[in-house]
Every structure is written in C-alpha cells, then in structure tokens.
Design a protein around this motif. Structure first.
Motif, mmCIF file in Angstrom:
data_model
loop_
_atom_site.group_PDB
_atom_site.id
_atom_site.type_symbol
_atom_site.label_atom_id
_atom_site.label_comp_id
_atom_site.label_asym_id
_atom_site.label_seq_id
_atom_site.Cartn_x
_atom_site.Cartn_y
_atom_site.Cartn_z
ATOM 1 N N LEU A 40 20.217 46.075 -21.732
ATOM 2 C CA LEU A 40 20.422 46.474 -22.614
ATOM 3 C C LEU A 40 20.275 45.336 -23.716
ATOM 4 C CD1 LEU A 40 22.491 49.714 -21.668
ATOM 5 C CD2 LEU A 40 19.935 49.285 -22.397
ATOM 6 N N GLY A 41 19.340 44.784 -24.226
ATOM 7 C CA GLY A 41 19.185 44.276 -25.561
ATOM 8 C C GLY A 41 19.121 42.625 -24.713
ATOM 9 N N TRP A 42 19.882 42.370 -23.643
ATOM 10 C CA TRP A 42 19.823 40.904 -22.773
ATOM 11 C C TRP A 42 18.067 40.770 -21.944
ATOM 12 C CZ3 TRP A 42 22.638 37.370 -25.690
ATOM 13 C CH2 TRP A 42 23.967 38.216 -26.109
ATOM 14 N N HIS A 43 18.006 39.208 -22.296
ATOM 15 C CA HIS A 43 18.079 38.644 -21.336
ATOM 16 C C HIS A 43 17.978 38.245 -20.366
ATOM 17 C CE1 HIS A 43 15.059 39.408 -25.026
ATOM 18 N NE2 HIS A 43 13.680 39.413 -23.845
ATOM 19 N N ILE A 44 18.073 38.390 -18.801
ATOM 20 C CA ILE A 44 18.197 37.423 -17.953
ATOM 21 C C ILE A 44 17.732 36.508 -17.377
ATOM 22 C CG2 ILE A 44 19.961 37.898 -15.561
ATOM 23 C CD1 ILE A 44 20.428 40.633 -16.903
ATOM 24 N N THR A 45 17.988 35.451 -17.035
ATOM 25 C CA THR A 45 16.652 34.558 -16.472
ATOM 26 C C THR A 45 17.651 33.402 -15.188
ATOM 27 O OG1 THR A 45 15.871 33.604 -18.595
ATOM 28 C CG2 THR A 45 15.846 32.023 -16.963
ATOM 29 N N ALA A 46 16.789 33.693 -14.434
ATOM 30 C CA ALA A 46 17.714 33.736 -12.828
ATOM 31 C C ALA A 46 16.953 31.448 -12.669
ATOM 32 C CB ALA A 46 17.152 33.978 -11.812
ATOM 33 N N VAL A 47 17.989 30.592 -13.086
ATOM 34 C CA VAL A 47 17.957 29.592 -12.774
ATOM 35 C C VAL A 47 18.759 28.591 -12.045
ATOM 36 C CG1 VAL A 47 18.844 29.024 -15.307
ATOM 37 C CG2 VAL A 47 17.182 27.359 -14.505
ATOM 38 N N ALA A 48 18.483 27.319 -11.590
ATOM 39 C CA ALA A 48 19.202 27.109 -11.135
ATOM 40 C C ALA A 48 20.531 27.561 -9.800
ATOM 41 C CB ALA A 48 20.402 25.770 -11.608
ATOM 42 N N ASN A 49 19.952 28.408 -9.447
ATOM 43 C CA ASN A 49 20.915 29.793 -8.523
ATOM 44 C C ASN A 49 22.147 30.109 -9.503
ATOM 45 O OD1 ASN A 49 22.194 30.612 -5.987
ATOM 46 N ND2 ASN A 49 23.412 29.110 -6.124
ATOM 47 N N ASP A 50 21.486 30.923 -11.026
ATOM 48 C CA ASP A 50 22.702 30.751 -11.584
ATOM 49 C C ASP A 50 21.518 31.901 -12.456
ATOM 50 O OD1 ASP A 50 24.594 31.467 -13.189
ATOM 51 O OD2 ASP A 50 24.679 29.756 -14.013
ATOM 52 N N GLU A 51 22.848 33.101 -13.330
ATOM 53 C CA GLU A 51 22.149 33.910 -13.852
ATOM 54 C C GLU A 51 22.770 33.904 -15.330
ATOM 55 O OE1 GLU A 51 19.946 37.819 -11.308
ATOM 56 O OE2 GLU A 51 22.337 37.942 -12.890
ATOM 57 N N ILE A 52 21.368 33.459 -16.960
ATOM 58 C CA ILE A 52 22.166 33.435 -17.414
ATOM 59 C C ILE A 52 21.708 34.756 -18.839
ATOM 60 C CG2 ILE A 52 21.421 31.735 -19.774
ATOM 61 C CD1 ILE A 52 22.606 30.324 -17.126
ATOM 62 N N TYR A 53 22.713 34.686 -19.297
ATOM 63 C CA TYR A 53 22.492 35.967 -19.830
ATOM 64 C C TYR A 53 21.365 35.443 -21.552
ATOM 65 C CZ TYR A 53 23.857 39.449 -16.558
ATOM 66 O OH TYR A 53 23.998 40.367 -16.199
ATOM 67 N N TRP A 54 20.994 35.598 -22.563
ATOM 68 C CA TRP A 54 19.997 35.059 -23.615
ATOM 69 C C TRP A 54 19.418 36.137 -24.329
ATOM 70 C CZ3 TRP A 54 14.973 34.087 -24.448
ATOM 71 C CH2 TRP A 54 14.405 34.909 -23.924
ATOM 72 N N HIS A 55 19.565 35.496 -25.273
ATOM 73 C CA HIS A 55 18.289 35.931 -26.433
ATOM 74 C C HIS A 55 18.407 35.177 -28.046
ATOM 75 C CE1 HIS A 55 16.362 38.757 -28.515
ATOM 76 N NE2 HIS A 55 16.716 39.550 -27.984
ATOM 77 N N ASN A 56 17.501 35.089 -28.365
ATOM 78 C CA ASN A 56 17.127 34.074 -29.188
ATOM 79 C C ASN A 56 16.809 34.437 -30.650
ATOM 80 O OD1 ASN A 56 13.995 35.415 -28.502
ATOM 81 N ND2 ASN A 56 13.754 32.509 -28.192
ATOM 82 N N GLY A 57 16.166 34.372 -31.835
ATOM 83 C CA GLY A 57 16.350 34.606 -33.171
ATOM 84 C C GLY A 57 16.059 34.058 -33.790
ATOM 85 N N GLY A 58 14.643 34.570 -35.274
ATOM 86 C CA GLY A 58 14.306 33.732 -36.056
ATOM 87 C C GLY A 58 13.676 34.513 -37.591
ATOM 88 N N THR A 59 14.716 34.200 -38.749
ATOM 89 C CA THR A 59 14.399 34.942 -39.670
ATOM 90 C C THR A 59 13.214 33.364 -40.001
ATOM 91 O OG1 THR A 59 15.993 34.409 -40.924
ATOM 92 C CG2 THR A 59 15.616 36.629 -39.839
ATOM 93 N N GLY A 60 12.964 33.970 -41.705
ATOM 94 C CA GLY A 60 12.515 33.030 -42.821
ATOM 95 C C GLY A 60 11.815 31.548 -42.608
ATOM 96 N N GLY A 61 13.898 31.422 -43.330
ATOM 97 C CA GLY A 61 14.070 30.279 -42.624
ATOM 98 C C GLY A 61 15.447 29.609 -41.370
ATOM 99 N N TYR A 62 15.218 30.290 -40.535
ATOM 100 C CA TYR A 62 16.864 30.839 -39.638
ATOM 101 C C TYR A 62 16.101 30.218 -38.306
ATOM 102 C CZ TYR A 62 19.385 31.154 -43.561
ATOM 103 O OH TYR A 62 20.527 31.293 -44.397
ATOM 104 N N ARG A 63 16.897 29.753 -37.783
ATOM 105 C CA ARG A 63 16.227 29.694 -36.238
ATOM 106 C C ARG A 63 17.718 29.771 -35.357
ATOM 107 N NH1 ARG A 63 12.093 31.058 -38.213
ATOM 108 N NH2 ARG A 63 9.816 29.964 -36.920
#
Length: 294
Positions: free
Chosen positions: A250-273
């Motif tokens: 729910l809302g979180w991306h879960i990426t499998a990498v290096a025998n681990d699972e990373i919960y993450w989200h990125n974001g961007g608006t007009g002048g921010y990352r």
C-alpha cells in the motif's frame, strides 16, 4: 541550492547537509530544513487508508464508488469496480494524470484542480490496460486521499496531523506553507514557486524535513507498540507483483536487491526531488531531500 541526507544505521541517526535553502539569501540548509516531498506523500495517504481499515471503517476490497456521490460515475472494467487496494497499489487502470487538468499557472499546476474537475474526469475516464496491471497513477492516489476525507469527515491536513504527525511527533510535516524552515525550490539554479494542492493533495502535497521523515521511517521499521504499528504493518504487506524484482504494497514499492527487500518511494515537485527508503533485514533507513531538480 542543496541537500540533506539522513541515515539510520546501527541504532544511530546521521545527518549530512550541503548548500542553501535559498540560492539568493544564502541561508544554510540544516536537518530541520523543510522540503516538498512530492509523491512520498502517497505512502502517507496509503497509511491513512490502512488506519481506517484497521479501525474497521472500510475494507481494502470495498469499491471506491460506494463512498462518492451517486452522481459521480467511476469507470469500471468488464463489470469490475475499482477498489481502495487498487488505488493504493497503482493497479486501478486509471491514467497517470487526469486528462482534464489545464492549470492556469503551469508553475503551480494542481492548485486550481478541484473536486468538480476530479468528478468530471471520472465520468469520462478510460481505464488503461484494463485493471490489475501496475500503471502509476497520480490521479488514482489523489482520488484515494479525497475519499478518505469523505469517509473520515476531516480534511486531508486534519487526517495527516491527527493520525500520523501528532502520534509520531512530526512537528514540521504538513501540507501547508506555514513552516519558517521551508526552503525554496530551484530549477536551473533559479527559484520557482511552491506547488499547492486542492483535491489531489493525497498524491503529493506534503512538506517535511529529514528529522521528521526519519521518525516516520524508524516507526515503519519498529512496528512495535506504537499506535500506528498495525496500520504500518498492513501497509507494508505486498499485494501486487509487478515483475521479478518489484512488488507493490500500500503505497510502498518493494524492490528485491542483493538478497534484501528495500521499501521505497521517491518524489518530485516543480523545484524539489526526494527519496525515502528502508530495509527490515539490515534495519537501515535513508532520506534524501533536495531543493533543486538538478
């Protein structure tokens, strides 16, 4: 312009700062500096959803049209209606953006997109690639945030403060422009206007700082006796397999990498990352906030 990077590792928080909150005034960026976090807001909206589910106010499987005015026609696919879970996992089939968004001010594109516009869009919307496939949708999570306000009888800002920010002592997290710590966003080294949201608040309206977001991620890692623990635990459960390395909770991306699972989200608006992520296996978390698109 500059950045804040916050690490949580071995039970300790570490902050790194660089640059300026405003390129003209040369005010140094600090861990307290506030940034627009864009689509990281979607994890907050999904947590508000999970909280209402835990309180047995709604179910993830409920169709979203159940809580909208009868006059609003929500698109369906082969007789199947969009559910709350599909909005939060980007599997509703709704497009990335509403097709009827025509901002009066392109530098603040969401400020004048209101409830009548959203309802008009839903009446004519077509579901892309049917339903059940991952199709990242700002308008889908904007609709989700709006529906949660209807069900709870509170504004998005009130829900955010009452359910998440106050319990977690996130005093600088808000959809408002009120913080004295608010930085200025930049594009090509030039200051740009802040983005303000109306009906689409749930998709990207939140401003926060590294200290507050680290409290948020540490609560996501802990999942113990906190009042939000059960909702956070539910929001982290994978519900859709996108491909061999990516799942959606729910809302979180879960990426499998290096025998681990990373919960993450990125974001961007007009002048921010921005970026926020954590790993239960390593018990680590990271927050990166930039007041520039560079």
């Amino acid at each position: 312009m500059g950045t804040v990077v916050a690490f949580y590792e071995n039970g300790k928080e570490t902050y790194f700062t660089y640059g300026y909150a405003n390129a003209d005034k040369k005010q140094a960026i600090l861990p307290q500096s506030v940034f627009e976090i864009g689509s990281i807001s979607k994890t907050f909206t999904s947590l508000l959803l999970a909280d209402l589910v835990q309180k047995k106010c709604i179910r993830l499987e409920d169709s979203v049209d159940k809580y909208l005015p009868d006059s609003v026609k929500v698109p369906s696919f082969n007789g199947r209606k969009i559910t709350f879970a599909e909005l939060a996992t980007h599997t509703s089939g709704l497009p990335r953006m509403p097709t009827n968004i025509v901002p009066k001010n392109p530098e603040n594109p969401y400020v004048d997109y209101g409830v009548k516009d959203l309802y008009a869009f839903l009446t004519t919307a077509q579901l892309e690639n049917g339903m059940g496939n991952y199709n990242y949708s700002n308008v889908g999570v904007g609709l989700l945030g709006h529906e949660l306000t209807l069900i709870a009888g509170k504004s998005y800002e009130q829900l955010l403060q009452n359910v998440i920010c106050t319990p977690l002592k996130m005093t600088q997290t808000s959809t408002l422009n009120a913080s004295t710590w608010l930085t200025t966003g930049h594009v090509d080294h030039k200051p740009v206007s802040h983005w303000d949201f109306d009906i689409m608040a749930g998709a990207g309206a939140i401003r926060s700082n590294a200290e507050d977001l680290m409290r948020y991620l540490r609560a996501e890692l802990d999942l113990s006796a906190d009042a939000l623990a059960s909702a956070m635990k539910q929001s982290q459960q994978p519900l859709h397999m996108v491909d061999s390395t990516l799942k959606m909770a729910l809302g979180w991306h879960i990426t499998a990498v290096a025998n681990d699972e990373i919960y993450w989200h990125n974001g961007g608006t007009g002048g921010y990352r921005a970026f926020a992520g954590f790993s239960h296996k390593s018990n680590k978390a990271i927050v990166i906030l930039n007041n520039s698109t560079q």
